[in-house]
Scaffold this motif. Structure first.
Motif, PDB file in Angstrom:
ATOM      1  N   LEU A  62     -30.115 103.848  71.340  1.00 32.36           N
ATOM      2  CA  LEU A  62     -29.896 103.637  69.787  1.00 32.36           C
ATOM      3  C   LEU A  62     -29.133 102.698  70.205  1.00 32.36           C
ATOM      4  O   LEU A  62     -28.617 102.150  68.468  1.00 32.36           O
ATOM      5  N   GLN A  63     -28.837 102.102  70.716  1.00 33.82           N
ATOM      6  CA  GLN A  63     -27.627 100.570  70.540  1.00 33.82           C
ATOM      7  C   GLN A  63     -29.167  99.120  69.843  1.00 33.82           C
ATOM      8  O   GLN A  63     -28.244  98.290  69.157  1.00 33.82           O
ATOM      9  N   ARG A  64     -30.474  99.975  69.721  1.00 35.84           N
ATOM     10  CA  ARG A  64     -31.396  99.014  69.640  1.00 35.84           C
ATOM     11  C   ARG A  64     -31.517  99.187  68.252  1.00 35.84           C
ATOM     12  O   ARG A  64     -32.067 100.037  67.011  1.00 35.84           O
ATOM     13  N   ALA A  65     -31.379  98.152  66.609  1.00 43.20           N
ATOM     14  CA  ALA A  65     -30.855  98.232  66.459  1.00 43.20           C
ATOM     15  C   ALA A  65     -32.529  97.819  65.302  1.00 43.20           C
ATOM     16  O   ALA A  65     -33.131  96.786  65.807  1.00 43.20           O
ATOM     17  N   ARG A  66     -32.484  98.265  63.692  1.00 39.34           N
ATOM     18  CA  ARG A  66     -33.364  97.033  63.075  1.00 39.34           C
ATOM     19  C   ARG A  66     -34.295  96.263  62.488  1.00 39.34           C
ATOM     20  O   ARG A  66     -34.455  95.441  62.460  1.00 39.34           O
ATOM     21  N   PHE A  67     -32.539  95.834  62.131  1.00 38.63           N
ATOM     22  CA  PHE A  67     -32.391  94.438  61.583  1.00 38.63           C
ATOM     23  C   PHE A  67     -31.388  93.579  62.504  1.00 38.63           C
ATOM     24  O   PHE A  67     -30.871  94.227  63.217  1.00 38.63           O
ATOM     25  N   ILE A  68     -31.556  92.459  62.180  1.00 39.97           N
ATOM     26  CA  ILE A  68     -30.525  91.946  62.775  1.00 39.97           C
ATOM     27  C   ILE A  68     -30.228  90.746  61.596  1.00 39.97           C
ATOM     28  O   ILE A  68     -30.890  90.444  60.886  1.00 39.97           O
ATOM     29  N   CYS A  69     -29.201  89.590  62.294  1.00 42.58           N
ATOM     30  CA  CYS A  69     -28.590  88.742  61.482  1.00 42.58           C
ATOM     31  C   CYS A  69     -29.370  87.215  61.715  1.00 42.58           C
ATOM     32  O   CYS A  69     -30.292  87.044  62.652  1.00 42.58           O
TER      33      CYS A  69
END
Length: 303
Positions: free
Chosen positions: A114-121
């Motif tokens: 769940l800590q893996r996100a779809r978007f990044i900076c």
């Protein structure tokens, strides 16, 4: 009743103490904030928008909320400050190449991180999973981490190059203090917009009531009407002899009378009699019927 058979009850079984406060799971709260729409509680999908308080929504849900105002829902309180589609900004998000989505766990034999996100900076590369503070620019909609804006200080957006100010930076899913600051900014911004509209209305009315006066060479001359008429008459009289002289000179050269002149017969002219006899209007050209022969008798073969 009870306590027979040699059972010895304990204190916590007999005395009821205060209820324990249920603690909210932080991981579940972060997942709900960053992966689900605040209004419809559905998974976020493009196009994703954010309000002036930093909350994330699906654009379709916001449009449905604005159109269907009759239905009063509990979730509508979260979007009560959204009065029109102009109050939200469409976000330009950068995809995370390491995010696989639901493709890797089709059989159900894998653990979902769940800590893996779809978007990044796009500048620093931090994942937008709630562990790091993220913000967006209200002028262009680009999303960055707070660390990127602090480390790389600039007055221009890092991706699109649009100029921004401090008021344009809005924190996404911020704390209560952040929300209070954003709320005060939002109220000041809307009051400023109302005042500007009020000042524009009287200016527009004045411009309609007063006609525009042209300046420069086409400026209207002010004065008495009699003086203007006298000047125009003098100009006409001065131009009249010049125009007649030009017409006479042109008619003398070309041998043709000017336009509008009366035609004179050649018989009345001062030319010689030999020149006049060339024309049919001369007296020598006029014959009687007896003197003039028929065209048949002109030939020498007729007897």
């Amino acid at each position: 009743m009870g306590c027979d058979g040699g059972t010895i009850p304990k204190r916590h079984e007999l005395v009821k103490g205060p209820k324990k406060v249920e603690k909210v799971d932080k991981d579940a709260e972060l997942v709900a904030q960053w992966n689900y729409c605040t209004l419809s509680q559905e998974i976020l999908r493009r196009p994703i928008v954010a309000c002036e308080l930093g909350r994330l929504y699906n654009k379709d849900a916001v449009i449905e909320f604005l159109l269907d105002k009759s239905a009063e829902k509990a979730l509508g309180k979260a979007a009560s400050h959204i009065k029109s589609i102009k109050n939200v900004t469409e976000l330009k998000l950068s995809d995370n190449p390491a995010w696989e989505g639901d493709k890797g766990n089709t059989k159900g034999d894998k653990h979902d991180d769940l800590q893996r996100a779809r978007f990044i900076c796009p500048v620093v590369g931090l994942e937008m999973n709630g562990r790091h503070r993220f913000c967006f620019l209200r002028c262009c909609g680009c999303v960055f981490s707070e660390r990127a804006l602090k480390e790389i200080k600039a007055e221009v957006c890092h991706t699109c190059g649009a100029a921004f100010q401090e008021d344009d930076v809005i924190m996404l899913n911020g704390t209560k203090e952040d929300v209070d600051v954003l709320k005060t900014r939002m109220e000041e911004r809307r009051l400023r917009a109302k005042l500007e509209k009020k000042t524009k209305k009287p200016k527009a009315a004045e411009s309609v009531s007063k006609p525009d006066v042209s300046e420069g060479p086409s400026k209207v001359k002010t004065g008495k009407p009699e003086e203007a008429s006298l000047d125009s008459r003098e100009k006409k009289t001065n131009l009249a002899p010049k125009s007649t002289a030009m017409n006479e000179s042109s008619s003398g050269k070309a041998g043709k009378p000017p336009c509008g002149a009366t035609k004179r017969s050649i018989a009345d002219s001062e030319e010689s009699e030999a020149y006049k006899s060339l024309f049919t209007t001369h007296s020598s050209a006029k014959r009687s019927k007896e003197e003039s022969a028929h065209w048949v008798t002109h030939t020498s073969y007729c007897f």
